[in-house]
Motif scaffolding. Structure first.
Motif, PDB file in Angstrom:
ATOM      1  N   THR A  52       0.824  -1.203   0.000  1.00  0.00           N
ATOM      2  CA  THR A  52       0.000   0.000   0.000  1.00  0.00           C
ATOM      3  C   THR A  52       0.860   1.256   0.000  1.00  0.00           C
ATOM      4  O   THR A  52       0.603   2.193  -0.759  1.00  0.00           O
ATOM      5  N   LEU A  53       1.885   1.284   0.857  1.00  0.00           N
ATOM      6  CA  LEU A  53       2.766   2.454   0.914  1.00  0.00           C
ATOM      7  C   LEU A  53       3.532   2.631  -0.395  1.00  0.00           C
ATOM      8  O   LEU A  53       3.781   3.760  -0.820  1.00  0.00           O
ATOM      9  N   LYS A  54       3.894   1.532  -1.051  1.00  0.00           N
ATOM     10  CA  LYS A  54       4.581   1.612  -2.336  1.00  0.00           C
ATOM     11  C   LYS A  54       3.678   2.263  -3.377  1.00  0.00           C
ATOM     12  O   LYS A  54       4.114   3.107  -4.159  1.00  0.00           O
ATOM     13  N   GLY A  55       2.416   1.906  -3.378  1.00  0.00           N
ATOM     14  CA  GLY A  55       1.466   2.518  -4.306  1.00  0.00           C
ATOM     15  C   GLY A  55       1.311   4.005  -4.069  1.00  0.00           C
ATOM     16  O   GLY A  55       1.285   4.805  -5.008  1.00  0.00           O
ATOM     17  N   TYR A  56       1.204   4.405  -2.797  1.00  0.00           N
ATOM     18  CA  TYR A  56       1.109   5.826  -2.475  1.00  0.00           C
ATOM     19  C   TYR A  56       2.386   6.565  -2.858  1.00  0.00           C
ATOM     20  O   TYR A  56       2.345   7.698  -3.316  1.00  0.00           O
ATOM     21  N   PHE A  57       3.541   5.917  -2.671  1.00  0.00           N
ATOM     22  CA  PHE A  57       4.810   6.532  -3.024  1.00  0.00           C
ATOM     23  C   PHE A  57       4.888   6.788  -4.524  1.00  0.00           C
ATOM     24  O   PHE A  57       5.290   7.867  -4.963  1.00  0.00           O
ATOM     25  N   TYR A  58       4.487   5.808  -5.328  1.00  0.00           N
ATOM     26  CA  TYR A  58       4.526   5.986  -6.784  1.00  0.00           C
ATOM     27  C   TYR A  58       3.545   7.060  -7.240  1.00  0.00           C
ATOM     28  O   TYR A  58       3.817   7.805  -8.173  1.00  0.00           O
ATOM     29  N   ARG A  59       2.401   7.151  -6.603  1.00  0.00           N
ATOM     30  CA  ARG A  59       1.453   8.211  -6.953  1.00  0.00           C
ATOM     31  C   ARG A  59       2.020   9.587  -6.616  1.00  0.00           C
ATOM     32  O   ARG A  59       1.836  10.543  -7.362  1.00  0.00           O
ATOM     33  N   ALA A  60       2.661   9.698  -5.459  1.00  0.00           N
ATOM     34  CA  ALA A  60       3.229  10.985  -5.049  1.00  0.00           C
ATOM     35  C   ALA A  60       4.394  11.391  -5.946  1.00  0.00           C
ATOM     36  O   ALA A  60       4.515  12.559  -6.319  1.00  0.00           O
ATOM     37  N   THR A  61       5.238  10.432  -6.328  1.00  0.00           N
ATOM     38  CA  THR A  61       6.374  10.775  -7.185  1.00  0.00           C
ATOM     39  C   THR A  61       5.933  11.051  -8.615  1.00  0.00           C
ATOM     40  O   THR A  61       6.626  11.751  -9.342  1.00  0.00           O
ATOM     41  N   ALA A  62       4.786  10.522  -9.024  1.00  0.00           N
ATOM     42  CA  ALA A  62       4.288  10.783 -10.376  1.00  0.00           C
ATOM     43  C   ALA A  62       3.931  12.256 -10.545  1.00  0.00           C
ATOM     44  O   ALA A  62       3.978  12.787 -11.661  1.00  0.00           O
ATOM     45  N   LEU A  63       3.614  12.927  -9.469  1.00  0.00           N
ATOM     46  CA  LEU A  63       3.279  14.346  -9.556  1.00  0.00           C
ATOM     47  C   LEU A  63       4.494  15.192  -9.907  1.00  0.00           C
ATOM     48  O   LEU A  63       4.362  16.277 -10.466  1.00  0.00           O
ATOM     49  N   PHE A  64       5.679  14.719  -9.557  1.00  0.00           N
ATOM     50  CA  PHE A  64       6.894  15.504  -9.734  1.00  0.00           C
ATOM     51  C   PHE A  64       7.768  15.028 -10.892  1.00  0.00           C
ATOM     52  O   PHE A  64       8.841  15.577 -11.102  1.00  0.00           O
ATOM     53  N   ARG A  65       7.339  14.027 -11.639  1.00  0.00           N
ATOM     54  CA  ARG A  65       8.127  13.536 -12.767  1.00  0.00           C
ATOM     55  C   ARG A  65       8.063  14.511 -13.936  1.00  0.00           C
ATOM     56  O   ARG A  65       7.019  15.089 -14.201  1.00  0.00           O
ATOM     57  N   LYS A  66       9.171  14.650 -14.648  1.00  0.00           N
ATOM     58  CA  LYS A  66       9.211  15.538 -15.806  1.00  0.00           C
ATOM     59  C   LYS A  66       8.773  14.834 -17.080  1.00  0.00           C
ATOM     60  O   LYS A  66       8.355  15.471 -18.025  1.00  0.00           O
ATOM     61  N   ASP A  67       8.882  13.524 -17.140  1.00  0.00           N
ATOM     62  CA  ASP A  67       8.595  12.802 -18.373  1.00  0.00           C
ATOM     63  C   ASP A  67       7.152  12.342 -18.503  1.00  0.00           C
ATOM     64  O   ASP A  67       6.857  11.488 -19.307  1.00  0.00           O
ATOM     65  N   ARG A  68       6.250  12.919 -17.749  1.00  0.00           N
ATOM     66  CA  ARG A  68       4.855  12.513 -17.888  1.00  0.00           C
ATOM     67  C   ARG A  68       4.254  13.138 -19.145  1.00  0.00           C
ATOM     68  O   ARG A  68       4.621  14.239 -19.538  1.00  0.00           O
ATOM     69  N   PRO A  69       3.324  12.464 -19.805  1.00  0.00           N
ATOM     70  CA  PRO A  69       2.743  12.978 -21.055  1.00  0.00           C
ATOM     71  C   PRO A  69       1.879  14.209 -20.804  1.00  0.00           C
ATOM     72  O   PRO A  69       1.318  14.393 -19.729  1.00  0.00           O
ATOM     73  N   GLU A  70       1.784  15.045 -21.818  1.00  0.00           N
ATOM     74  CA  GLU A  70       0.951  16.250 -21.729  1.00  0.00           C
ATOM     75  C   GLU A  70      -0.524  15.864 -21.745  1.00  0.00           C
ATOM     76  O   GLU A  70      -0.915  14.837 -22.290  1.00  0.00           O
ATOM     77  N   ALA A  71      -1.363  16.700 -21.211  1.00  0.00           N
ATOM     78  CA  ALA A  71      -2.793  16.399 -21.123  1.00  0.00           C
ATOM     79  C   ALA A  71      -3.467  16.447 -22.482  1.00  0.00           C
ATOM     80  O   ALA A  71      -4.405  15.705 -22.748  1.00  0.00           O
ATOM     81  N   ASP A  72      -2.981  17.316 -23.402  1.00  0.00           N
ATOM     82  CA  ASP A  72      -3.643  17.438 -24.689  1.00  0.00           C
ATOM     83  C   ASP A  72      -3.072  16.497 -25.751  1.00  0.00           C
ATOM     84  O   ASP A  72      -3.615  16.395 -26.841  1.00  0.00           O
ATOM     85  N   ALA A  73      -2.013  15.766 -25.461  1.00  0.00           N
ATOM     86  CA  ALA A  73      -1.430  14.850 -26.421  1.00  0.00           C
ATOM     87  C   ALA A  73      -2.200  13.535 -26.417  1.00  0.00           C
ATOM     88  O   ALA A  73      -2.681  13.081 -25.372  1.00  0.00           O
ATOM     89  N   PRO A  74      -2.345  12.899 -27.571  1.00  0.00           N
ATOM     90  CA  PRO A  74      -3.010  11.593 -27.608  1.00  0.00           C
ATOM     91  C   PRO A  74      -2.190  10.548 -26.840  1.00  0.00           C
ATOM     92  O   PRO A  74      -0.992  10.708 -26.654  1.00  0.00           O
ATOM     93  N   ALA A  75      -2.844   9.514 -26.420  1.00  0.00           N
ATOM     94  CA  ALA A  75      -2.168   8.481 -25.626  1.00  0.00           C
ATOM     95  C   ALA A  75      -1.069   7.827 -26.439  1.00  0.00           C
ATOM     96  O   ALA A  75      -1.254   7.502 -27.606  1.00  0.00           O
ATOM     97  N   GLY A  76       0.086   7.649 -25.831  1.00  0.00           N
ATOM     98  CA  GLY A  76       1.200   7.003 -26.503  1.00  0.00           C
ATOM     99  C   GLY A  76       2.120   7.954 -27.238  1.00  0.00           C
ATOM    100  O   GLY A  76       3.170   7.564 -27.715  1.00  0.00           O
ATOM    101  N   GLN A  77       1.744   9.211 -27.375  1.00  0.00           N
ATOM    102  CA  GLN A  77       2.595  10.191 -28.052  1.00  0.00           C
ATOM    103  C   GLN A  77       3.003  11.267 -27.060  1.00  0.00           C
ATOM    104  O   GLN A  77       2.224  11.702 -26.228  1.00  0.00           O
ATOM    105  N   THR A  78       4.268  11.680 -27.167  1.00  0.00           N
ATOM    106  CA  THR A  78       4.765  12.744 -26.306  1.00  0.00           C
ATOM    107  C   THR A  78       5.294  13.880 -27.147  1.00  0.00           C
ATOM    108  O   THR A  78       5.611  13.704 -28.329  1.00  0.00           O
ATOM    109  N   LYS A  79       5.400  15.053 -26.558  1.00  0.00           N
ATOM    110  CA  LYS A  79       5.965  16.207 -27.264  1.00  0.00           C
ATOM    111  C   LYS A  79       7.464  16.050 -27.396  1.00  0.00           C
ATOM    112  O   LYS A  79       8.123  15.558 -26.504  1.00  0.00           O
ATOM    113  N   ASP A  80       8.015  16.508 -28.519  1.00  0.00           N
ATOM    114  CA  ASP A  80       9.472  16.476 -28.721  1.00  0.00           C
ATOM    115  C   ASP A  80      10.063  17.831 -28.467  1.00  0.00           C
ATOM    116  O   ASP A  80       9.554  18.838 -28.637  1.00  0.00           O
TER     117      ASP A  80
END
Length: 80
Positions: A52-80
């Protein structure tokens, strides 16, 4: 009001003290399987808490990751 709470807590403390003093000893038997059952339960709770704590940790770190996809980009594609 405070005097009433003190009276109630004093009565509860006195009653629980008399209850604990008056208990007769019990002659219970714990077989060897009880110890392994208790150990298994403790290990299971520890594993569930870790997962459970591992799941919460990954959720919290996902907020601060730089490589997350943009909200307006289609799934599977990222901005270059």
């Amino acid at each position: 009001m405070t005097e009433r709470l003190n009276n109630i807590s004093g009565t509860a403390l006195l009653g629980s003290t008399f209850y604990l003093i008056s208990i007769d000893p019990s002659f219970a038997y714990l077989d060897p399987g009880s110890g392994s059952m208790l150990l298994t339960a403790i290990l299971g709770v520890m594993a569930a808490a870790t997962y459970t704590l591992k799941g919460y940790f990954y959720r919290a770190t996902a907020l601060f990751r730089k490589d997350r996809p943009e909200a307006d980009a289609p799934a599977g594609q990222t901005k270059d």
